[in-house]
Structures are given as C-alpha cells and as structure tokens.
Design a protein around this motif. Structure first.
Motif, PDB file in Angstrom:
ATOM      1  N   ILE A  12      52.128   2.947  30.459  1.00 41.36           N
ATOM      2  CA  ILE A  12      52.775   4.216  30.802  1.00 41.36           C
ATOM      3  C   ILE A  12      53.115   4.259  32.288  1.00 41.36           C
ATOM      4  O   ILE A  12      54.227   4.622  32.676  1.00 41.36           O
ATOM      5  CB  ILE A  12      51.885   5.409  30.405  1.00 41.36           C
ATOM      6  N   ILE A  13      52.159   3.882  33.128  1.00 43.46           N
ATOM      7  CA  ILE A  13      52.384   3.914  34.572  1.00 43.46           C
ATOM      8  C   ILE A  13      53.518   2.981  34.965  1.00 43.46           C
ATOM      9  O   ILE A  13      54.368   3.321  35.793  1.00 43.46           O
ATOM     10  CB  ILE A  13      51.088   3.584  35.338  1.00 43.46           C
ATOM     11  N   THR A  17      59.300   6.235  36.762  1.00 46.13           N
ATOM     12  CA  THR A  17      60.281   6.042  37.829  1.00 46.13           C
ATOM     13  C   THR A  17      59.550   6.092  39.165  1.00 46.13           C
ATOM     14  O   THR A  17      58.381   6.518  39.235  1.00 46.13           O
ATOM     15  CB  THR A  17      61.348   7.157  37.812  1.00 46.13           C
ATOM     16  N   LEU A  18      60.223   5.705  40.228  1.00 48.49           N
ATOM     17  CA  LEU A  18      59.614   5.758  41.553  1.00 48.49           C
ATOM     18  C   LEU A  18      59.207   7.187  41.891  1.00 48.49           C
ATOM     19  O   LEU A  18      58.103   7.421  42.400  1.00 48.49           O
ATOM     20  CB  LEU A  18      60.587   5.222  42.611  1.00 48.49           C
ATOM     21  N   GLU A  19      60.056   8.145  41.594  1.00 46.70           N
ATOM     22  CA  GLU A  19      59.742   9.546  41.864  1.00 46.70           C
ATOM     23  C   GLU A  19      58.493   9.988  41.094  1.00 46.70           C
ATOM     24  O   GLU A  19      57.627  10.675  41.637  1.00 46.70           O
ATOM     25  CB  GLU A  19      60.937  10.412  41.480  1.00 46.70           C
ATOM     26  N   GLU A  20      58.376   9.581  39.846  1.00 43.11           N
ATOM     27  CA  GLU A  20      57.219   9.935  39.031  1.00 43.11           C
ATOM     28  C   GLU A  20      55.947   9.275  39.558  1.00 43.11           C
ATOM     29  O   GLU A  20      54.881   9.876  39.565  1.00 43.11           O
ATOM     30  CB  GLU A  20      57.461   9.556  37.572  1.00 43.11           C
ATOM     31  N   ARG A  21      56.067   8.024  40.016  1.00 45.95           N
ATOM     32  CA  ARG A  21      54.904   7.326  40.578  1.00 45.95           C
ATOM     33  C   ARG A  21      54.418   8.010  41.846  1.00 45.95           C
ATOM     34  O   ARG A  21      53.216   8.158  42.074  1.00 45.95           O
ATOM     35  CB  ARG A  21      55.224   5.867  40.873  1.00 45.95           C
ATOM     36  N   ILE A  22      55.343   8.432  42.692  1.00 42.24           N
ATOM     37  CA  ILE A  22      54.981   9.140  43.921  1.00 42.24           C
ATOM     38  C   ILE A  22      54.274  10.442  43.578  1.00 42.24           C
ATOM     39  O   ILE A  22      53.243  10.785  44.155  1.00 42.24           O
ATOM     40  CB  ILE A  22      56.222   9.376  44.799  1.00 42.24           C
ATOM     41  N   GLN A  26      50.433  11.520  44.460  1.00 43.39           N
ATOM     42  CA  GLN A  26      50.119  12.763  45.161  1.00 43.39           C
ATOM     43  C   GLN A  26      49.093  13.580  44.381  1.00 43.39           C
ATOM     44  O   GLN A  26      48.159  14.140  44.955  1.00 43.39           O
ATOM     45  CB  GLN A  26      51.385  13.585  45.393  1.00 43.39           C
ATOM     46  N   ARG A  27      49.282  13.668  43.092  1.00 44.49           N
ATOM     47  CA  ARG A  27      48.339  14.432  42.261  1.00 44.49           C
ATOM     48  C   ARG A  27      46.951  13.822  42.295  1.00 44.49           C
ATOM     49  O   ARG A  27      45.952  14.522  42.405  1.00 44.49           O
ATOM     50  CB  ARG A  27      48.833  14.497  40.814  1.00 44.49           C
ATOM     51  N   LEU A  28      46.881  12.490  42.196  1.00 38.81           N
ATOM     52  CA  LEU A  28      45.582  11.827  42.201  1.00 38.81           C
ATOM     53  C   LEU A  28      44.883  11.962  43.549  1.00 38.81           C
ATOM     54  O   LEU A  28      43.671  12.149  43.607  1.00 38.81           O
ATOM     55  CB  LEU A  28      45.733  10.350  41.824  1.00 38.81           C
ATOM     56  N   SER A  29      45.638  11.858  44.627  1.00 36.33           N
ATOM     57  CA  SER A  29      45.017  11.928  45.952  1.00 36.33           C
ATOM     58  C   SER A  29      44.671  13.351  46.353  1.00 36.33           C
ATOM     59  O   SER A  29      43.934  13.559  47.300  1.00 36.33           O
ATOM     60  CB  SER A  29      45.912  11.287  47.008  1.00 36.33           C
ATOM     61  N   SER A  30      45.183  14.336  45.629  1.00 27.60           N
ATOM     62  CA  SER A  30      44.873  15.722  45.974  1.00 27.60           C
ATOM     63  C   SER A  30      43.645  16.240  45.236  1.00 27.60           C
ATOM     64  O   SER A  30      43.216  17.365  45.468  1.00 27.60           O
ATOM     65  CB  SER A  30      46.075  16.625  45.675  1.00 27.60           C
ATOM     66  N   GLN A  31      43.067  15.439  44.365  1.00 25.14           N
ATOM     67  CA  GLN A  31      41.848  15.850  43.662  1.00 25.14           C
ATOM     68  C   GLN A  31      40.735  15.996  44.691  1.00 25.14           C
ATOM     69  O   GLN A  31      40.540  15.117  45.525  1.00 25.14           O
ATOM     70  CB  GLN A  31      41.459  14.810  42.605  1.00 25.14           C
ATOM     71  N   PRO A  32      39.986  17.105  44.657  1.00 32.20           N
ATOM     72  CA  PRO A  32      38.979  17.319  45.694  1.00 32.20           C
ATOM     73  C   PRO A  32      37.835  16.308  45.663  1.00 32.20           C
ATOM     74  O   PRO A  32      37.290  15.971  46.705  1.00 32.20           O
ATOM     75  CB  PRO A  32      38.461  18.730  45.426  1.00 32.20           C
TER      76      PRO A  32
END
Length: 84
Positions: A12-13, A17-22, A26-32
């Motif tokens: 899946i990953i 697209t490049l935009e989706e990967r970015i 961002q979502r993964l790195s924003s997890q507290p």
C-alpha cells in the motif's frame, strides 16, 4: 509477527503518490508518543525527541509539576505532557 499484514502495508505504501507519502510521514511524525527501534532503546518517547516517556512519568511521581517539566524540557508542549 503478522508478516502478511506487513507485506500488505508495504504494498500500500509503495502505491502512494509523493503527496500521499508526505502526508503519511507528517501524520506519523505528529503522533505525540512514538516507538522507534534504535531510538531510546525502543522505549516509548515523546514525538521527534529522545525524551523517554518513563522519564517524564518518573519526574511527575517525584512531584514535578507541568510548569517545571516545561522549563526543563523547553521543546515539549502541554499536549506532549498530557500524552505522557
């Protein structure tokens, strides 16, 4: 370990697209709270830092309040402390 799940996720990953990967990054790195093999011995840590959650918990158990923790760890936010 569920290798079929991991294989499916990789597939899946790789199809993103490049935009989706970015956006995913961002979502993964924003997890507290994050757990990363090789960082802080694989122990849970505050997002994008090397501050283990157990450190903050131990300071709280010793009586440190939120303001003291924020003074000692200026990169943290109130939300980081709530997550810990």
């Amino acid at each position: 370990m569920n290798t079929r799940l991991v294989d499916s996720l990789v597939q899946i990953i790789e199809s993103l697209t490049l935009e989706e990967r970015i956006f995913l990054q961002q979502r993964l790195s924003s997890q507290p709270i994050q757990v990363t093999v090789g960082v802080c011995g694989g122990q849970p840590r505050i997002r994008n830092t090397r501050i283990p959650v157990w450190t903050l918990v131990a300071f709280r158990q010793q009586g440190a309040d939120e303001e003291e923790l924020l003074r000692n760890y200026p990169t943290l936010t109130h939300d980081d402390l709530k997550a810990a």
